[in-house]
Design a protein around this motif. Structure first.
Motif, PDB file in Angstrom:
ATOM      1  N   ASN A  19      61.464 -32.725   2.995  1.00  0.00           N
ATOM      2  CA  ASN A  19      62.341 -33.255   4.042  1.00  0.00           C
ATOM      3  C   ASN A  19      63.788 -33.329   3.538  1.00  0.00           C
ATOM      4  OD1 ASN A  19      60.035 -33.540   5.529  1.00  0.00           O
ATOM      5  ND2 ASN A  19      59.910 -35.776   5.325  1.00  0.00           N
ATOM      6  N   PHE A  20      63.940 -33.616   2.249  1.00  0.00           N
ATOM      7  CA  PHE A  20      65.289 -33.708   1.685  1.00  0.00           C
ATOM      8  C   PHE A  20      65.977 -32.340   1.688  1.00  0.00           C
ATOM      9  CE2 PHE A  20      62.927 -37.288  -0.147  1.00  0.00           C
ATOM     10  CZ  PHE A  20      63.702 -38.312   0.364  1.00  0.00           C
ATOM     11  N   ASP A  21      65.192 -31.275   1.495  1.00  0.00           N
ATOM     12  CA  ASP A  21      65.767 -29.922   1.597  1.00  0.00           C
ATOM     13  C   ASP A  21      66.263 -29.680   3.023  1.00  0.00           C
ATOM     14  OD1 ASP A  21      65.104 -29.233  -1.044  1.00  0.00           O
ATOM     15  OD2 ASP A  21      63.072 -28.629  -0.467  1.00  0.00           O
ATOM     16  N   LEU A  22      65.485 -30.157   4.009  1.00  0.00           N
ATOM     17  CA  LEU A  22      65.859 -29.937   5.420  1.00  0.00           C
ATOM     18  C   LEU A  22      67.099 -30.741   5.806  1.00  0.00           C
ATOM     19  CD1 LEU A  22      62.341 -29.802   7.137  1.00  0.00           C
ATOM     20  CD2 LEU A  22      63.852 -27.898   6.593  1.00  0.00           C
ATOM     21  N   GLU A 140      48.694 -18.490   9.293  1.00  0.00           N
ATOM     22  CA  GLU A 140      49.962 -18.506  10.038  1.00  0.00           C
ATOM     23  C   GLU A 140      51.165 -18.430   9.099  1.00  0.00           C
ATOM     24  OE1 GLU A 140      49.784 -18.543  13.281  1.00  0.00           O
ATOM     25  OE2 GLU A 140      48.288 -19.981  13.994  1.00  0.00           O
ATOM     26  N   VAL A 141      52.192 -17.741   9.580  1.00  0.00           N
ATOM     27  CA  VAL A 141      53.522 -17.851   8.952  1.00  0.00           C
ATOM     28  C   VAL A 141      54.499 -18.322  10.040  1.00  0.00           C
ATOM     29  CG1 VAL A 141      53.277 -16.303   6.970  1.00  0.00           C
ATOM     30  CG2 VAL A 141      53.820 -15.321   9.203  1.00  0.00           C
ATOM     31  N   PHE A 142      54.336 -19.578  10.467  1.00  0.00           N
ATOM     32  CA  PHE A 142      55.190 -20.117  11.535  1.00  0.00           C
ATOM     33  C   PHE A 142      56.661 -20.134  11.133  1.00  0.00           C
ATOM     34  CE2 PHE A 142      53.451 -22.250  15.470  1.00  0.00           C
ATOM     35  CZ  PHE A 142      52.349 -21.419  15.544  1.00  0.00           C
ATOM     36  N   SER A 143      56.924 -20.162   9.814  1.00  0.00           N
ATOM     37  CA  SER A 143      58.336 -20.170   9.370  1.00  0.00           C
ATOM     38  C   SER A 143      59.072 -18.948   9.915  1.00  0.00           C
ATOM     39  CB  SER A 143      58.412 -20.197   7.847  1.00  0.00           C
ATOM     40  OG  SER A 143      57.816 -19.033   7.308  1.00  0.00           O
ATOM     41  N   ASP A 147      62.883 -21.453  15.040  1.00  0.00           N
ATOM     42  CA  ASP A 147      64.344 -21.419  15.156  1.00  0.00           C
ATOM     43  C   ASP A 147      64.856 -22.466  14.169  1.00  0.00           C
ATOM     44  OD1 ASP A 147      66.963 -21.783  15.754  1.00  0.00           O
ATOM     45  OD2 ASP A 147      66.679 -22.096  17.911  1.00  0.00           O
ATOM     46  N   TRP A 148      65.376 -22.000  13.052  1.00  0.00           N
ATOM     47  CA  TRP A 148      65.760 -22.933  11.979  1.00  0.00           C
ATOM     48  C   TRP A 148      66.982 -23.781  12.328  1.00  0.00           C
ATOM     49  CZ3 TRP A 148      62.738 -24.623   8.243  1.00  0.00           C
ATOM     50  CH2 TRP A 148      61.608 -23.863   7.932  1.00  0.00           C
ATOM     51  N   LYS A 149      67.529 -23.543  13.554  1.00  0.00           N
ATOM     52  CA  LYS A 149      68.642 -24.404  14.014  1.00  0.00           C
ATOM     53  C   LYS A 149      68.115 -25.509  14.932  1.00  0.00           C
ATOM     54  CE  LYS A 149      72.232 -20.826  13.877  1.00  0.00           C
ATOM     55  NZ  LYS A 149      71.399 -19.592  13.948  1.00  0.00           N
ATOM     56  N   ASP A 150      66.837 -25.444  15.305  1.00  0.00           N
ATOM     57  CA  ASP A 150      66.253 -26.416  16.239  1.00  0.00           C
ATOM     58  C   ASP A 150      65.515 -27.514  15.451  1.00  0.00           C
ATOM     59  OD1 ASP A 150      64.927 -27.838  18.200  1.00  0.00           O
ATOM     60  OD2 ASP A 150      63.590 -26.181  18.773  1.00  0.00           O
ATOM     61  N   ARG A 151      66.174 -28.650  15.289  1.00  0.00           N
ATOM     62  CA  ARG A 151      65.596 -29.703  14.434  1.00  0.00           C
ATOM     63  C   ARG A 151      64.301 -30.278  14.997  1.00  0.00           C
ATOM     64  NH1 ARG A 151      69.330 -35.138  15.329  1.00  0.00           N
ATOM     65  NH2 ARG A 151      68.991 -35.277  17.567  1.00  0.00           N
ATOM     66  N   THR A 153      61.769 -28.690  16.158  1.00  0.00           N
ATOM     67  CA  THR A 153      60.571 -27.923  15.761  1.00  0.00           C
ATOM     68  C   THR A 153      60.601 -27.502  14.282  1.00  0.00           C
ATOM     69  OG1 THR A 153      61.624 -25.901  16.597  1.00  0.00           O
ATOM     70  CG2 THR A 153      60.050 -27.005  18.064  1.00  0.00           C
ATOM     71  N   ALA A 154      61.810 -27.274  13.746  1.00  0.00           N
ATOM     72  CA  ALA A 154      61.895 -26.742  12.375  1.00  0.00           C
ATOM     73  C   ALA A 154      61.279 -27.677  11.339  1.00  0.00           C
ATOM     74  CB  ALA A 154      63.349 -26.459  12.017  1.00  0.00           C
ATOM     75  N   VAL A 155      61.292 -28.984  11.626  1.00  0.00           N
ATOM     76  CA  VAL A 155      60.785 -29.938  10.625  1.00  0.00           C
ATOM     77  C   VAL A 155      59.258 -30.089  10.691  1.00  0.00           C
ATOM     78  CG1 VAL A 155      62.962 -31.223  10.743  1.00  0.00           C
ATOM     79  CG2 VAL A 155      61.016 -32.023  12.092  1.00  0.00           C
ATOM     80  N   ILE A 156      58.642 -29.547  11.739  1.00  0.00           N
ATOM     81  CA  ILE A 156      57.221 -29.812  12.010  1.00  0.00           C
ATOM     82  C   ILE A 156      56.269 -28.826  11.322  1.00  0.00           C
ATOM     83  CG2 ILE A 156      55.490 -30.008  13.865  1.00  0.00           C
ATOM     84  CD1 ILE A 156      57.632 -31.916  14.553  1.00  0.00           C
TER      85      ILE A 156
END
Ligand code: UT7
Length: 310
Positions: A19-22, A140-143, A147-151, A153-156
């Motif tokens: 989470n700290f990386d995010l 899965e490779v959901f990464s 959308d890495w700009k959409d907080r 979903t990106a954190v989930i």
């Protein structure tokens, strides 16, 4: 004649994103992610790594632990929402990577409920006498669709794979009931158009997840002729710790009876149940002969529950 999970395996990529990386790339905080989801970190595949690569590693372990010859696997079913390609199927690519001998191979698209669907299909193949050993994978490779700009979903989500070998057996192990549903009218709650990124209406999905996993679980127990007192462990899809806790409350069971490893991996969609089952078995929380309940909910919408004697 029953069916048995004869072997089980899992694989997650080594790269850990905390989470700290995010916090460094998104307007978010460890505090928000932890309290709202229970997630502390997730695994992220390298760009070149595909679903079939993760699936291969999990499958190798499942096949080795099943102690069967690869040539005796007659079918491969991969549950995934992140296939390597539109076609060929990830199942066919996986079978080739594993060096299997021309099995039937295909993919299941049922988002986070995919493993429940796939395991039920494999069970039906075995019960009908069609096959003796089926490799069932959630990977899965959901990464790669986030959308890495959409907080929101990106954190989930996170990446990973879990696999089982389901085999014909003369032991008491068996799948006692399987309840599965879909409701395409709610597709807009959680979706990913071809070539685009994933979108989710979190709050809407949250409520439907609890309600539908509860009803499918009760129905599956009823069809199996069992009650929650008979169940050693509930292994739910790992979507959110608050969903898992609410499910426990609605079912009237203590939290300790519901497995969770979401803090380590986030939501790995179709991979989450086989990964959770793998860890539950390794930690000694599920033993041969125990009744367990698997339950999932995801895009589609899809949902379902399985009661099995492990
Ligand atoms: O696996 C398939 C099924 N999937 C699920 O079941 C997922 C279900 N949904 C969830 O788990 C939750 O709805 C989420 C974790 C996605 C979101 O939690 P929530 O408690 O429902 O939050 P929310 O979407 O209602 O957002 C609350 C606030 C909003 O701000 P305002 O409008 O109150 O000012 C969001 O903008 O939190 C904000 N927010 C964030 N803040 C910090 C949303 N994402 C973040 C974030 N960091 N990452």
């Amino acid at each position: 004649m029953g069916t048995q999970i004869k072997g089980i395996g899992m694989y997650v990529p080594p790269r850990v994103i905390t989470n700290f990386d995010l916090e460094k790339i998104l307007d978010t905080s460890d505090e928000w992610i932890t309290t709202r989801t229970g997630i502390k970190e997730r695994r992220i595949a390298e760009e070149w790594e595909k679903t079939s690569d993760l699936a291969k590693n999990a499958s190798e372990e499942a096949i080795a632990s099943a102690r069967i010859d690869k040539k005796d696997i007659q079918a491969v079913i991969v549950a995934t929402s992140t296939p390597d390609m539109i076609f060929p199927s990830t199942g066919a690519l996986l079978a080739d990577k594993l060096g299997l001998k021309h099995p039937m191979a295909f993919d299941i698209s049922a988002a986070c409920s995919g493993f429940i669907y796939a395991l039920t299909i494999a069970n039906s193949f075995i019960k009908s006498g069609q096959f003796k050993n089926v490799l069932v994978v959630g990977a899965e490779v959901f990464s790669q669709i986030i959308d890495w700009k959409d907080r929101s979903t990106a954190v989930i989500f996170g990446d990973g794979a879990g696999a089982v070998v389901l085999s014909e057996t003369d032991s008491e192990s068996d799948i006692l009931s399987a309840v599965m549903h879909s409701d395409g009218s709610h597709w807009g709650s959680l979706y990913c158009p071809v070539g685009e990124k994933l979108r989710m209406k979190g709050r809407e999905t949250f409520k439907l997840a609890i309600k539908n996993m509860e009803s499918a679980s009760k129905k599956a127990l009823e069809e199996a002729g069992l009650t929650l007192d008979d169940i050693k462990l509930v292994v739910p899809h790992q979507a959110n710790i608050r969903i898992i806790d609410a499910l426990a409350e609605r079912l009237g069971i203590p939290k300790e009876k519901v497995f969770s490893n979401i803090h380590k991996y986030g939501n790995t969609s179709a991979a989450s149940i086989p990964i959770a089952l793998y860890e539950a078995v390794k930690e000694g929380r599920v033993k041969r002969g125990d009744y367990i309940l698997l339950t999932a909910f995801g895009g589609g919408l899809t949902w379902g529950s399985i009661v099995l004697k492990y």
